[in-house]
Design a protein around this motif. Structure first.
Motif, PDB file in Angstrom:
ATOM      1  N   ALA A   1       0.831  -1.206   0.000  1.00  0.00           N
ATOM      2  CA  ALA A   1       0.000   0.000   0.000  1.00  0.00           C
ATOM      3  C   ALA A   1       0.869   1.260   0.000  1.00  0.00           C
ATOM      4  CB  ALA A   1      -0.921  -0.007   1.216  1.00  0.00           C
ATOM      5  N   ILE A   2       1.922   1.257   0.825  1.00  0.00           N
ATOM      6  CA  ILE A   2       2.825   2.413   0.883  1.00  0.00           C
ATOM      7  C   ILE A   2       3.488   2.648  -0.468  1.00  0.00           C
ATOM      8  CG2 ILE A   2       4.984   3.248   1.891  1.00  0.00           C
ATOM      9  CD1 ILE A   2       4.136   1.778   4.495  1.00  0.00           C
ATOM     10  N   GLN A   3       3.940   1.577  -1.088  1.00  0.00           N
ATOM     11  CA  GLN A   3       4.613   1.701  -2.383  1.00  0.00           C
ATOM     12  C   GLN A   3       3.675   2.235  -3.455  1.00  0.00           C
ATOM     13  OE1 GLN A   3       6.344  -1.940  -3.813  1.00  0.00           O
ATOM     14  NE2 GLN A   3       7.294  -0.972  -5.572  1.00  0.00           N
ATOM     15  N   ARG A   4       2.451   1.705  -3.502  1.00  0.00           N
ATOM     16  CA  ARG A   4       1.491   2.156  -4.520  1.00  0.00           C
ATOM     17  C   ARG A   4       1.129   3.636  -4.321  1.00  0.00           C
ATOM     18  NH1 ARG A   4      -1.995   0.038  -8.619  1.00  0.00           N
ATOM     19  NH2 ARG A   4      -0.518  -1.702  -8.476  1.00  0.00           N
ATOM     20  N   LEU A   5       0.886   4.033  -3.076  1.00  0.00           N
ATOM     21  CA  LEU A   5       0.513   5.420  -2.808  1.00  0.00           C
ATOM     22  C   LEU A   5       1.673   6.381  -3.083  1.00  0.00           C
ATOM     23  CD1 LEU A   5      -1.483   4.793   0.480  1.00  0.00           C
ATOM     24  CD2 LEU A   5      -2.449   5.609  -1.677  1.00  0.00           C
ATOM     25  N   SER A   6       2.883   5.959  -2.735  1.00  0.00           N
ATOM     26  CA  SER A   6       4.046   6.831  -2.915  1.00  0.00           C
ATOM     27  C   SER A   6       4.374   7.022  -4.379  1.00  0.00           C
ATOM     28  CB  SER A   6       5.259   6.248  -2.173  1.00  0.00           C
ATOM     29  OG  SER A   6       5.003   6.147  -0.792  1.00  0.00           O
ATOM     30  N   GLU A   7       4.354   5.924  -5.161  1.00  0.00           N
ATOM     31  CA  GLU A   7       4.809   5.978  -6.551  1.00  0.00           C
ATOM     32  C   GLU A   7       3.720   6.413  -7.531  1.00  0.00           C
ATOM     33  OE1 GLU A   7       6.473   2.210  -7.494  1.00  0.00           O
ATOM     34  OE2 GLU A   7       8.141   2.385  -6.066  1.00  0.00           O
ATOM     35  N   LYS A   8       2.474   6.064  -7.250  1.00  0.00           N
ATOM     36  CA  LYS A   8       1.408   6.301  -8.229  1.00  0.00           C
ATOM     37  C   LYS A   8       0.485   7.471  -7.892  1.00  0.00           C
ATOM     38  CE  LYS A   8       2.636   2.724 -10.705  1.00  0.00           C
ATOM     39  NZ  LYS A   8       3.229   2.913 -12.054  1.00  0.00           N
ATOM     40  N   VAL A   9       0.489   7.921  -6.629  1.00  0.00           N
ATOM     41  CA  VAL A   9      -0.434   9.001  -6.248  1.00  0.00           C
ATOM     42  C   VAL A   9       0.334  10.224  -5.747  1.00  0.00           C
ATOM     43  CG1 VAL A   9      -2.383   9.648  -4.784  1.00  0.00           C
ATOM     44  CG2 VAL A   9      -2.241   7.328  -5.704  1.00  0.00           C
TER      45      VAL A   9
END
Length: 613
Positions: A532-540
């Motif tokens: 979740a952290i990776q997706r939010l950091s990189e994509k949002v």
């Protein structure tokens, strides 16, 4: 050199030297005494006809040269270090030269300048009598000068190759290949190879490290699919040992039709590795050397490597193989194809979410009692029709259908509990969850998903909205696995759109950001906080740092993983960019403080006793 008749200058000019065999009173294929051999070399110079190199290399950049030109240039660069005297002409002067990824079959005798034989494939020179072979290119395991010289031979041609140390064991490519000289041979020795090229042909190296398993295609197969574990294979195999010493080939396995499962150990490892590179109805030679010369339950009479220096040679006809898949990689649910469908997998399979039409039958094992049949008692019920990817049927059934082509029939086997894992309510009455069961699944047809390579913007926008809403419904049902898959697929498809106007990009990016946020929320629900952290950091948040939902959800994931300082930073940022979310941020900040203090207290209890003694 002590012989007065030997003149080292006989090879000083880097040209091909063609010599008439009638000039010599002895045969070079028989044992040659040192003095005779030196006389022979002297006569090569005295009676040779000098010719220009066969290949003309244009003055082009290295990136513009084809393979033949590149090796011709290497051949010319070897001037003064590699010399060639032709003993017999090729069978066909117009025949092709050996190329990369081809195996060369040859007889050779390696001598020193004094005439001493170091090694040979010829029985008359102390060898086994079995032709020697090696693969050209990246898998070549010979000194670079020998490979370079052999690349300039045509089939049937015989020559003497004189290789100076800088193109023998001292050459950088030879060292890179880790080729060591035979025992007692100095690395600075000049090598004299008497080489006759018998044949060369395209092969596929199966054993990449040592090129001990090589496949030569005889008859091309069908399609692209090859066997892999745990596929079931049926093939005809014939094997012989290349013994040498005049014994030639010795059959140890007559043509035998074998059936096995990939990875079950019934075939010798090298043979199975070769068959794993074949397609349906392909015929091929598979040669196994060294550690791959082994026997097995289906090939019990195969001799070991010591008794057959030429290795094992198998002729294989791969008749068919049955696709078997471990659906979830757990070793508990398997799909076995029993009838091929129409088209090629995966292009003809419903890999993407779409509507499928099918029938399935459920049976208990081993009694094979039918406990459910979608066709009904009269086998005339209409096809079942449903959209896969929305959790309507058990995950094992949906996953099986995704891996099938139209008109295919497959058997899915496991326990009843595993098959109906996500839909216990569909488990037939009276069937114990631990009972072994199988489904017989027939895929009739499916509606192909939209082609996002040629889709209009309006259709892309509509399809994206639909996928997102389907994900939302699955999320509300608590099916986070399928909801997550919906959000991910929608976001990836949007990524592929090109040529959008600013307004169109704004519309579609809003949906994409929403999908990324919802994907992260699914990860949090599933306990996959780092994802979740990776997706939010990189994509949002990388693109929109003030996104309030992204800050809140990342802070929540940070707290769950013990990154309290990062969580506080996100929550303080959230209070600045979104006043309405300040109350929620304060509640989460209070939780952050409690969790941090709880962790400190646990650390104090765990390590406090170590500090007081």
């Amino acid at each position: 050199c002590t012989s007065p008749t030997y003149r080292p200058s006989c090879f000083v000019i880097f040209h091909e030297v063609r010599v008439s065999p009638q000039l010599f009173p002895f045969s070079v294929s028989t044992h040659v005494m040192p003095v005779e051999f030196l006389n022979y070399l002297a006569q090569v110079r005295a009676h040779s006809e000098l010719r220009e190199p066969r290949l003309e290399v244009e003055q082009l950049g290295q990136d513009k040269l084809n393979e033949e030109q590149r090796w011709a240039r290497e051949y010319l660069k070897a001037q003064g270090s590699l010399f060639k005297a032709v003993l017999s002409l090729p069978i066909d002067k117009s025949s092709a030269l050996p190329k990369d990824q081809e195996e060369v079959l040859l007889h050779y005798t390696l001598r020193l300048e004094g005439g001493q034989v170091i090694s040979s494939s010829r029985s008359e020179d102390g060898g086994t009598g079995v032709p020697y072979h090696f693969v050209l290119g990246k898998q070549c395991s010979e000194v670079f000068g020998l490979e370079l010289g052999v690349r300039q031979l045509q089939k049937g041609e015989r020559c003497i190759l004189k290789i100076l140390p800088d193109y023998a064991f001292e050459h950088p490519k030879t060292k890179e290949r880790q080729v060591s000289p035979p025992a007692g041979l100095d690395t600075e020795a000049t090598l004299l190879y008497d080489v006759e090229l018998l044949d060369h042909y395209r092969v596929k190296v199966v054993d990449f490290e040592e090129a001990l398993v090589v496949k030569r295609e005889l008859v091309a197969g069908e399609g692209w699919e090859t066997p892999r574990e745990p596929f079931e294979v049926e093939a005809t195999v014939q094997g012989c040992a290349l013994r040498g010493d005049g014994d030639g080939e010795e059959a140890f396995l007559e043509a035998t039709r074998v059936k096995y499962a990939v990875g079950d150990g019934q075939l010798p490892k090298g043979l199975q590795m070769g068959i794993d590179q074949m397609c349906r109805n392909e015929q091929a030679w598979i040669r196994c050397m060294g550690k791959f010369c082994t026997s097995s339950s289906l090939v019990p009479g195969a001799p070991d490597a010591q008794s057959c220096p030429g290795g094992h040679l198998y002729r294989v006809h791969l008749h068919s193989f049955t696709q078997v898949r471990d659906l979830f990689g757990t070793g508990r649910v398997f799909k076995r194809r029993v009838r091929d469908g129409e088209g090629e997998f995966p292009s003809a399979a419903p890999m993407h979410d779409c509507t499928v039409r099918f029938h399935y039958k459920a049976r208990t094992l081993p009694d094979r009692v039918v406990v459910h049949d979608s066709r009904g008692d009269g086998n005339d019920a209409p096809l079942l029709e449903f959209p896969i990817g929305q959790g309507v049927y058990p995950a094992a059934l949906e996953t099986s259908l995704r891996l099938m082509c139209p008109k295919e029939i497959s058997i899915v086997t496991s326990t009843a509990g595993e098959l109906y894992d996500t839909h216990k309510e569909l488990l037939p009455d009276g069937v114990d969850p631990d009972k072994k069961m199988e489904w017989e699944v027939y895929l009739d047809s499916f509606d192909k998903a939209a082609n996002w390579y040629s889709i209009t913007f309006e259709d892309a926008l509509k399809d994206s909205h639909t996928s997102k809403e389907q994900g939302n419904l699955l999320f509300k049902k608590g099916d986070y696995r399928l909801a997550r898959a919906k959000y991910h697929r929608c976001a990836v498809q949007i990524d592929g759109l090109r040529g959008l106007s600013q307004e169109q990009y704004q519309q579609i990016s809003e949906i994409q950001t929403s999908c990324h946020l919802n994907y992260a929320q699914c990860c949090i629900k599933q306990g996959e906080y780092h994802e979740a952290i990776q997706r939010l950091s990189e994509k949002v948040l990388k693109h929109v740092q003030e996104n309030s939902k992204g800050l809140y959800r990342r802070a929540l994931a940070y707290i769950e993983t013990g990154f309290f300082e990062e969580a506080r930073a996100d929550l303080e940022q959230l209070k600045k960019v979104d006043v309405e979310s300040a109350k929620d941020a304060d509640i989460l900040l209070a939780r952050c403080r409690r969790e941090e203090q709880k962790m400190k207290d646990e650390e104090k209890r765990s390590y406090g006793g170590m500090l007081v003694k």
